[in-house]
Design a protein around this motif. Structure first.
Motif: not given
Lengths: 279, 309
Positions: A121-128
Motif C-alpha cells: 500500500w505504501t509503495a502504491m501511494l508513493w508511486v502514485s
C-alpha cells in the motif's frame, strides 16, 4: 514452524484477505489523485496542490495504519481458540511440534502478511504521488513505525485469542485500542488545559494498556517535514510541563517500551496457550 | 512393553465461574500391549475422549500418569510415533488431498521422495488415489474421514489412535477402515480404537477395555471375556418345575421369560447339547432351542448397567 507460517498465509488468502488488499490498494491510488483532480476542476496554484498532496499522503498513512491493524486483528483473533473450536487444530496439535512453534508460526504468518500489505500500500501511494511529480520519501521513513500498528494489534488479538473466541478477542482488542486512542486524542487536551488529575491518570494508564500515543509520536516525527502548517506544532503559549504533556516529545526509550510491550503480550498469550487444555 | 499405560489417571474440569467441578476421568489405570488392536469402549460421557486427549497431549491430567510408547504422554518423542484421527475435525478444506497430506507429512518431519511415496501408498490404501487432486471441500463426509485416516497413518506410526473412525462411513467405508486396521496389525502396529459401533470393535479388536464414569470396569482379551458365556433361548410346550430343575443342573443361570420360554446361561457352547438332553430326559416338550453366543454388545450392556446398579 515454516509449515505453520505457510498454512497461515494460505488461510489468509482463503479468507479473501487478498481481495481486501486489492480494494485498499485501488482506494489509495484514487485518493492520491484527488489533489490533482481538485486542481483541474477548481483551479489553484502549485502551493495549494503541494499542500493537497501532503494531506493525501498523511491521510494515506493513517489509512494504511488503520487497515493493516484491522487486517491483523481479523486474522489473529480467530487463530487459536476459534480454530480449536472449529476442529482445525485437532489433527495438527498431536504432530511432533511444540505449542510455541504453532503459536509463533501463526504470529509470524499474520505479521508477514500484514507487513507485505502495508508495504504494498505504501509503495502504491508513493508511486502514485511520485507520478504526479511530488515524491514523498517520508512515507518510507515512516513505514517501519507504521508496521508497528498491525504488529501491536495482531499480537494483542493473538494473545486474547489464546483463551477467547474470535469475536470476543477482536472486540476486546478494538476496545483496548479505542480506549488508548480516546485517551490520547480527546482526554489529553482536556486534562492538559483544565489540569484534571484523574484524567491525567487515565491517560497515563492508557499508555500502559496500549502504547498508541507512543506509536503516533514515532510515526509523526518521521512525517513532520510534510505536515501542513499548524499541524503537529507545539502551542506557543503555556507552561512547559503542560505543553510537554499535551504534545510529548519522542523519548529514547519509547521503542524499548513498545518492544517490551510486544514481548510481554506475546509471552502472556504463549503461556496461556501452552498451559491450556485443547479439546 | 505397553504401547499405552496409564496409572491412576484423573482429570477434573473446574469451571472458571460457579458450577461444580466435573470429574471426567477418575483413577483410570489401563495397559495396552504393543502390537494389539485395542477397543476402548464406554457410554457417552464415560471419559473416553478426555482420556484420548490426555494421551495425545492436548489435555493435562489433574493427577496420575500417562505414558505412550514408553514416553510421557504429550512428549515430542511420543508424538513422533503417534498417529491420530480425531472424532471432531475440520480439515483445511482449501487444500487438495495431496497438499493436505504433504502438509501433515512435513509437520511429522517427513520430506522428499519418501514423503511422496508414502502419500501415494496411503491414498491407495484409503481408496482416494483417484481424488488426489480434488480439494477436500469437494469431499463427502465419509471421504473426509478417510483422508483423516490417511493423515493418521502417513508417517508410519507405531501407535494409531482412532477416535470414532467409522462414524460417518457407509458399510463399504467401514470395511475399508477394517482393512486398514488389519494392515496396521499385520505390520505390528498398535491400534487404539474408540468406537460406538460394537460390532466393528468385535470384528477388529484383540483386547477391549470398558470404562464408565472415568474408571475401567472391564479389561481383557476379547475372546476370554466372551467365550465363557453362551445364552440359550429355550421354548417348551409348557415349563414344568422338573424341567427347570434339570436345566439348573447344567446351566449357570436361568431366566424365565413367560410360561413357554426361558433363557439359560451355560458356561460354553459345548454345554448346549447336554442342556437339550437334560430337557428331554426331564420330559420337557421341546419346541425350539436357539443358541446365542454372547456378543460384545451384551457384555457392554451388562457391564455398564451392572455398574449403574
Amino acid at each position: 514452524m515454516g509449515v505453520i507460517i505457510a498454512l497461515t498465509l494460505k488461510e489468509a488468502m482463503r479468507r479473501r484477505a487478498f481481495l481486501g488488499t486489492l480494494i485498499i490498494l485501488v482506494t489509495l491510488y484514487g485518493l492520491s489523485f484527488l489533489p490533482r483532480a481538485f486542481k483541474e476542476a477548481f483551479g489553484g496554484d502549485e502551493r495549494q496542490f503541494e499542500l493537497g498532496v501532503n494531506i493525501a499522503v498523511l491521510f494515506g498513512i493513517d489509512a494504511i495504519k488503520f487497515f493493516s491493524a484491522v487486517l491483523a486483528i481479523l486474522l489473529c483473533s480467530g487463530a487459536i481458540t476459534a480454530e480449536i473450536e472449529r476442529g482445525y487444530l485437532a489433527a495438527i496439535l498431536p504432530r511432533p511440534l511444540y505449542r510455541w512453534e504453532l503459536y509463533l508460526g501463526k504470529w509470524l504468518g499474520v505479521m508477514l502478511f500484514s507487513a507485505a500489505n502495508a508495504t504494498l500500500w505504501t509503495a502504491m501511494l508513493w508511486v502514485s504521488v511520485a507520478l504526479q511529480g511530488e515524491p514523498r520519501v517520508e512515507m518510507w521513513r515512516a513505514l517501519p513505525y507504521v508496521l508497528l500498528y498491525p504488529i501491536l494489534y495482531g499480537t494483542l488479538a493473538l494473545a486474547l485469542s489464546s483463551f477467547l473466541g474470535a469475536s470476543i478477542a477482536s472486540m476486546f482488542t478494538v476496545a483496548l485500542g479505542a480506549f488508548a486512542y480516546f485517551s490520547d486524542h480527546f482526554l489529553r487536551p482536556i486534562a492538559a488545559y483544565f489540569d484534571v488529575r484523574l484524567l491525567q491518570q487515565i491517560i497515563w494508564l492508557s499508555e500502559w494498556v496500549m502504547p498508541m500515543a507512543t506509536l503516533k509520536r514515532l510515526v509523526q516525527i518521521q512525517v513532520d517535514a510534510i505536515l501542513p502548517p499548524g499541524f503537529g506544532e507545539r502551542p506557543r503559549f503555556g507552561r512547559p510541563d503542560v505543553l510537554e504533556f499535551l504534545n510529548p516529545s519522542v523519548q529514547p526509550f519509547d521503542m524499548v517500551y513498545v518492544g517490551v510491550y510486544l514481548l510481554a503480550a506475546l509471552t502472556v498469550g504463549l503461556l496461556i496457550f501452552w498451559r491450556r487444555d485443547v479439546q | 512393553m505397553w504401547a499405552i499405560e496409564t496409572r491412576n489417571l484423573r482429570k477434573v474440569y473446574r469451571p472458571l465461574i460457579g458450577g461444580n467441578p466435573i470429574t471426567a476421568v477418575d483413577s483410570l489405570t489401563l495397559q495396552v500391549p504393543a502390537g494389539t488392536v485395542f477397543g476402548f469402549l464406554g457410554p457417552n460421557g464415560a471419559g473416553k475422549t478426555t482420556t484420548i486427549q490426555i494421551l495425545i497431549g492436548n489435555v493435562y491430567p489433574t493427577a496420575g500418569q500417562a505414558f505412550v510408547l514408553g514416553h510421557r504422554a504429550g512428549a515430542l518423542a511420543a508424538k513422533r510415533k503417534l498417529g491420530f484421527l480425531p472424532e471432531k475435525f475440520q480439515f483445511h478444506d482449501f487444500l487438495t488431498a495431496e497438499e493436505f497430506l504433504r502438509m501433515h507429512g512435513r509437520l511429522a518431519k517427513m520430506d522428499g521422495a519418501s514423503l511422496q511415496r508414502r502419500i501415494d501408498e496411503v491414498l491407495e490404501l484409503v481408496g482416494l488415489a483417484e481424488r488426489r487432486k480434488s480439494k477436500i471441500r469437494e469431499f463427502s463426509k465419509g471421504m473426509q474421514q478417510r483422508i483423516g485416516l490417511a493423515q493418521a497413518i502417513l508417517h508410519d506410526p507405531d501407535l494409531v489412535i482412532l477416535d470414532e473412525p467409522t462414524s460417518a462411513l457407509d458399510p463399504l467405508g467401514r470395511r475399508r477402515v477394517r482393512e486398514v486396521v488389519q494392515y496396521l496389525k499385520e505390520r505390528g502396529k498398535t491400534v487404539f480404537l474408540n468406537s460406538h459401533l460394537l460390532s466393528e470393535v468385535e470384528r477388529s479388536c484383540d483386547q477391549v477395555a470398558i470404562i464408565n464414569k472415568g474408571r475401567v470396569i472391564v479389561q481383557g482379551v476379547l475372546d476370554d471375556l466372551l467365550v465363557n458365556r453362551s445364552v440359550v433361548r429355550v421354548e417348551l410346550k409348557r415349563i414344568e418345575p422338573r424341567v427347570l430343575e434339570a436345566v439348573a443342573r447344567v446351566a449357570q443361570k436361568v431366566h424365565p421369560i413367560d410360561e413357554r420360554c426361558f433363557t439359560a446361561e451355560v458356561a460354553s457352547e459345548d454345554d448346549i447339547p447336554e442342556l437339550a438332553r437334560a430337557i428331554l430326559e426331564a420330559g420337557g416338550d421341546l419346541l425350539g432351542l436357539q443358541a446365542h453366543r454372547e456378543t460384545l454388545e451384551d457384555l457392554f450392556i451388562q457391564t455398564v448397567e451392572g455398574e449403574g446398579k
